[in-house]
Design a protein around this motif. Structure first.
Motif, PDB file in Angstrom:
ATOM      1  N   GLU A  78       0.683  -1.199   0.102  1.00 22.65           N
ATOM      2  CA  GLU A  78      -0.024   0.027  -0.046  1.00 22.65           C
ATOM      3  C   GLU A  78       0.918   1.250   0.100  1.00 22.65           C
ATOM      4  N   SER A  79       0.342   2.150  -0.790  1.00 20.96           N
ATOM      5  CA  SER A  79       0.968   3.716  -0.505  1.00 20.96           C
ATOM      6  C   SER A  79      -0.066   4.679  -0.600  1.00 20.96           C
ATOM      7  N   GLY A  80       0.287   5.889  -0.522  1.00 22.26           N
ATOM      8  CA  GLY A  80      -0.771   7.277  -0.605  1.00 22.26           C
ATOM      9  C   GLY A  80      -1.090   7.766   0.590  1.00 22.26           C
ATOM     10  N   GLY A  81      -1.021   7.107   1.782  1.00 19.66           N
ATOM     11  CA  GLY A  81      -1.425   7.806   2.985  1.00 19.66           C
ATOM     12  C   GLY A  81      -0.650   9.028   3.401  1.00 19.66           C
ATOM     13  N   ALA A  82      -1.264   9.794   4.148  1.00 19.96           N
ATOM     14  CA  ALA A  82      -0.777  11.203   4.615  1.00 19.96           C
ATOM     15  C   ALA A  82      -1.609  11.865   5.625  1.00 19.96           C
ATOM     16  N   SER A  83      -1.138  12.852   6.000  1.00 21.05           N
ATOM     17  CA  SER A  83      -2.002  13.557   7.082  1.00 21.05           C
ATOM     18  C   SER A  83      -2.673  14.593   6.252  1.00 21.05           C
ATOM     19  N   VAL A  84      -3.910  14.951   6.443  1.00 19.01           N
ATOM     20  CA  VAL A  84      -4.710  16.138   5.467  1.00 19.01           C
ATOM     21  C   VAL A  84      -5.690  16.532   6.504  1.00 19.01           C
ATOM     22  N   ALA A  85      -6.163  17.763   6.016  1.00 17.64           N
ATOM     23  CA  ALA A  85      -7.261  18.601   6.677  1.00 17.64           C
ATOM     24  C   ALA A  85      -8.823  17.812   6.328  1.00 17.64           C
ATOM     25  N   ALA A  86      -9.599  17.989   7.198  1.00 12.95           N
ATOM     26  CA  ALA A  86     -10.927  17.353   6.954  1.00 12.95           C
ATOM     27  C   ALA A  86     -11.540  18.131   5.732  1.00 12.95           C
ATOM     28  N   GLY A  87     -12.151  17.234   4.711  1.00 13.91           N
ATOM     29  CA  GLY A  87     -12.711  17.736   3.563  1.00 13.91           C
ATOM     30  C   GLY A  87     -11.956  17.445   2.252  1.00 13.91           C
ATOM     31  N   ALA A  88     -10.584  17.214   2.620  1.00 13.18           N
ATOM     32  CA  ALA A  88      -9.556  16.837   1.733  1.00 13.18           C
ATOM     33  C   ALA A  88      -9.730  15.442   1.086  1.00 13.18           C
ATOM     34  N   SER A  89      -9.168  15.131  -0.041  1.00 12.00           N
ATOM     35  CA  SER A  89      -9.041  14.082  -0.614  1.00 12.00           C
ATOM     36  C   SER A  89      -7.847  13.162  -0.844  1.00 12.00           C
ATOM     37  N   LEU A  90      -7.688  11.916  -0.921  1.00 14.90           N
ATOM     38  CA  LEU A  90      -6.557  11.241  -1.040  1.00 14.90           C
ATOM     39  C   LEU A  90      -6.882  10.170  -1.910  1.00 14.90           C
ATOM     40  N   ARG A  91      -5.689   9.404  -2.409  1.00 19.03           N
ATOM     41  CA  ARG A  91      -5.890   8.249  -3.294  1.00 19.03           C
ATOM     42  C   ARG A  91      -4.870   7.366  -2.858  1.00 19.03           C
TER      43      ARG A  91
END
Length: 128
Positions: A6-19
């Motif tokens: 797996e890859s693509g995890g991150a720290s983001v703000a609410a409302g953001a998007s990730l893949r």
């Protein structure tokens, strides 16, 4: 034995998007149904989404329906989890897994016991 990374995890703000990406190897991609699970601190691992071997069937947990989309790319032997409108409740380690049994090509398993090989996980942190 299927290997999943797996890859693509991150720290983001609410409302953001990730893949998130799950790269598979060790077995023909067309033989692999893939599921995504997540585990938050102090909680049990829970099902998030899955896709059948042929990509025709997709399943989602109620908590992510309408926000997450699963897809698979046979050219890359990769399954993606597109996550939109992220919430703090989505914070967890996300794991992908491959089917344990030789399922029908159009069947997307959802139960933990139906998966036999697991990746190492990728951390997703959503701050409100």
């Amino acid at each position: 034995q299927v290997r999943l990374v797996e890859s693509g995890g991150a720290s983001v703000a609410a409302g953001a998007s990730l893949r998130l990406s799950c790269v598979t190897s060790g077995r023909p991609f067309s033989d692999i149904a893939v599921g995504w699970f997540r585990q938050a601190p102090g909680k049990e691992r829970e099902f998030v989404s899955s896709v059948s071997r042929n990509g025709n069937a997709k399943e989602y947990a109620d908590s992510v329906k309408g926000r997450f989309t699963i897809s698979r790319d046979s050219a890359q032997n990769t399954v993606f989890l597109h996550m939109n409108s992220l919430k703090s409740d989505d914070t967890a380690v996300y794991f992908c897994a491959s089917n344990r049994f030789n399922n029908h090509p159009s069947y997307a398993p959802t139960a933990d016991y139906q998966f036999g090989s697991w990746g190492q996980g990728t951390q997703v942190t959503v701050s409100s």
